[in-house]
Scaffold this active site. Structure first.
Site, PDB file in Angstrom:
ATOM      1  N   ASN A  13       0.924  -1.250   0.328  1.00  0.00           N
ATOM      2  CA  ASN A  13       0.009   0.191  -0.342  1.00  0.00           C
ATOM      3  C   ASN A  13       1.260   1.289  -0.030  1.00  0.00           C
ATOM      4  OD1 ASN A  13      -1.619   2.552   1.065  1.00  0.00           O
ATOM      5  ND2 ASN A  13      -2.168   1.334   3.326  1.00  0.00           N
ATOM      6  N   TRP A  14       0.664   1.985  -1.366  1.00  0.00           N
ATOM      7  CA  TRP A  14       2.176   2.653  -1.298  1.00  0.00           C
ATOM      8  C   TRP A  14       1.026   4.028  -0.643  1.00  0.00           C
ATOM      9  CZ3 TRP A  14       4.023   2.701  -6.780  1.00  0.00           C
ATOM     10  CH2 TRP A  14       5.316   1.897  -7.308  1.00  0.00           C
ATOM     11  N   LYS A  15       0.483   3.582  -0.470  1.00  0.00           N
ATOM     12  CA  LYS A  15      -0.009   5.365   0.606  1.00  0.00           C
ATOM     13  C   LYS A  15      -0.539   7.013  -1.001  1.00  0.00           C
ATOM     14  CE  LYS A  15      -0.324   2.886   4.528  1.00  0.00           C
ATOM     15  NZ  LYS A  15      -0.115   3.657   5.669  1.00  0.00           N
ATOM     16  N   HIS A  99      -9.199   1.103   4.950  1.00  0.00           N
ATOM     17  CA  HIS A  99      -8.025   1.550   5.470  1.00  0.00           C
ATOM     18  C   HIS A  99      -8.881   2.240   6.786  1.00  0.00           C
ATOM     19  CE1 HIS A  99      -4.628   3.160   6.492  1.00  0.00           C
ATOM     20  NE2 HIS A  99      -3.975   1.776   5.638  1.00  0.00           N
ATOM     21  N   GLU A 101      -6.782   5.102   8.255  1.00  0.00           N
ATOM     22  CA  GLU A 101      -6.198   6.073   7.752  1.00  0.00           C
ATOM     23  C   GLU A 101      -7.431   6.694   7.116  1.00  0.00           C
ATOM     24  OE1 GLU A 101      -2.498   5.781   5.503  1.00  0.00           O
ATOM     25  OE2 GLU A 101      -2.075   5.200   7.368  1.00  0.00           O
ATOM     26  N   GLU A 169      -5.938  -5.469  10.542  1.00  0.00           N
ATOM     27  CA  GLU A 169      -4.483  -3.294  10.835  1.00  0.00           C
ATOM     28  C   GLU A 169      -4.900  -2.875  12.337  1.00  0.00           C
ATOM     29  OE1 GLU A 169      -2.269  -2.509   7.193  1.00  0.00           O
ATOM     30  OE2 GLU A 169      -4.334  -1.426   7.207  1.00  0.00           O
ATOM     31  N   GLY A 175       2.167   2.613  10.851  1.00  0.00           N
ATOM     32  CA  GLY A 175       3.043   3.500  10.428  1.00  0.00           C
ATOM     33  C   GLY A 175       4.086   3.507  12.319  1.00  0.00           C
ATOM     34  N   SER A 213       2.853  -2.174  10.174  1.00  0.00           N
ATOM     35  CA  SER A 213       4.930  -2.331  10.592  1.00  0.00           C
ATOM     36  C   SER A 213       5.209  -3.194  10.011  1.00  0.00           C
ATOM     37  CB  SER A 213       4.431  -1.610  11.961  1.00  0.00           C
ATOM     38  OG  SER A 213       4.362  -0.344  12.815  1.00  0.00           O
ATOM     39  N   GLY A 235       4.816   1.773   5.151  1.00  0.00           N
ATOM     40  CA  GLY A 235       6.205   2.101   5.093  1.00  0.00           C
ATOM     41  C   GLY A 235       7.509   1.030   4.517  1.00  0.00           C
TER      42      GLY A 235
END
Ligand code: PGA
Length: 258
Positions: A13-15, A99, A101, A169, A175, A213, A235
């Site tokens: 997941n490159w966000k 997600h 976020e 998650e 993160g 993470s 990440g």
């Protein structure tokens, strides 16, 4: 565990990272270095702006694509949104739904997540439903209940959900460099399979990924847990060496009978 032997889904997941040119550079290297492995699927979720070029870059390779979000409507007056029909045209196979976020920073609530999940399925996309408790909920010992609510609100409206995946998650692990203990992850993944069974889903057919993470140092111990069928990597997916090391560990574990 999905099927007879172990198989894994490793999702990057490159966000909101990487421009079009950075996407091409990263994917050219990935397609050259990842030649595929029995029992392992590797998926990259670039930002929307880079999906078209990503599809061209990975064509004919062992890398599949996903989107990070979608709207539930096929089209309409929804400024700034992207529909499942638009994604389908871009050769996207997967889409991340719910997600944390999006839930926290963009106020996506349970009913919105449920509509997105249903729209993905209706349009032939495989949704990866993210669930997980925050730090306060964990401290209160409510993680099992929170995850059950998040899964039920998506599955309850559906008669036959079809193919989907779940990513556990824990919000406090995303993160932050803090990873859940492999034994805790296994316990939660077992709990998720039980919830799926109670919802009338063939739980053994649903890949359950862990995210939060994940990196090349902790992935082997997470992926070797019985009910961990892959990883959703944030990440560390921005570093090809590290992401490929995680996929390589999955390849070593794949196919083993457990
Ligand atoms: P992280 O992100 O690996 O950077 O913790 C995971 C995710 O948000 O999916």
């Amino acid at each position: 565990m999905v099927g007879d032997g172990r198989s894994y889904l490793i999702v990057g997941n490159w966000k909101m990272h990487r421009t079009v040119s950075e996407t091409v550079e990263a994917l050219l290297e990935l397609t050259q270095r990842w030649k595929g492995a029995e029992g392992v699927k590797v998926v990259i979720c670039p930002p929307f702006t880079a999906i078209l070029i990503a599809a061209k870059t990975v064509a004919g390779s062992e890398i599949r694509l996903g989107a990070q979000n979608l709207h539930w409507a096929p089209e309409g007056a929804f400024t700034g949104e992207v529909s499942p029909v638009m994604l389908q045209e871009l050769a996207v196979d997967y889409v991340i739904v719910g997600h944390s976020e999006r839930r926290i920073l963009f106020q996506e609530d349970g009913p919105a997540v449920a509509k997105k999940f249903a729209a993905a399925l209706e349009n032939g996309l495989l949704p990866i439903l993210c669930v997980g408790e925050n730090g306060a909920e964990r401290e209160a010992g409510r993680q099992g209940q929170i995850v059950e609510e998040q899964i039920r609100e998506v599955l309850t409206p559906l008669k036959e959900p079809g193919k989907f995946a779940i990513a556990y998650e824990p919000v406090w692990a995303i993160g932050t460099g803090k990873t859940a203990e492999p034994e805790d992850v296994q316990r939660m993944h077992g709990h998720i399979r039980t919830i799926l069974g109670k919802c009338g889903v063939a739980a053994g057919q649903v890949p359950i990924l862990y995210g939060g993470s994940v990196n090349a140092s902790n992935s082997a111990s997470l992926l070797s847990q019985r009910d961990v069928d892959g990883a959703l990597v944030g990440g560390a997916s921005l570093r090809n060496d590290e992401f490929l090391a995680i996929a390589g560990q999955a390849a070593q574990l794949a196919g083993r009978k457990i």
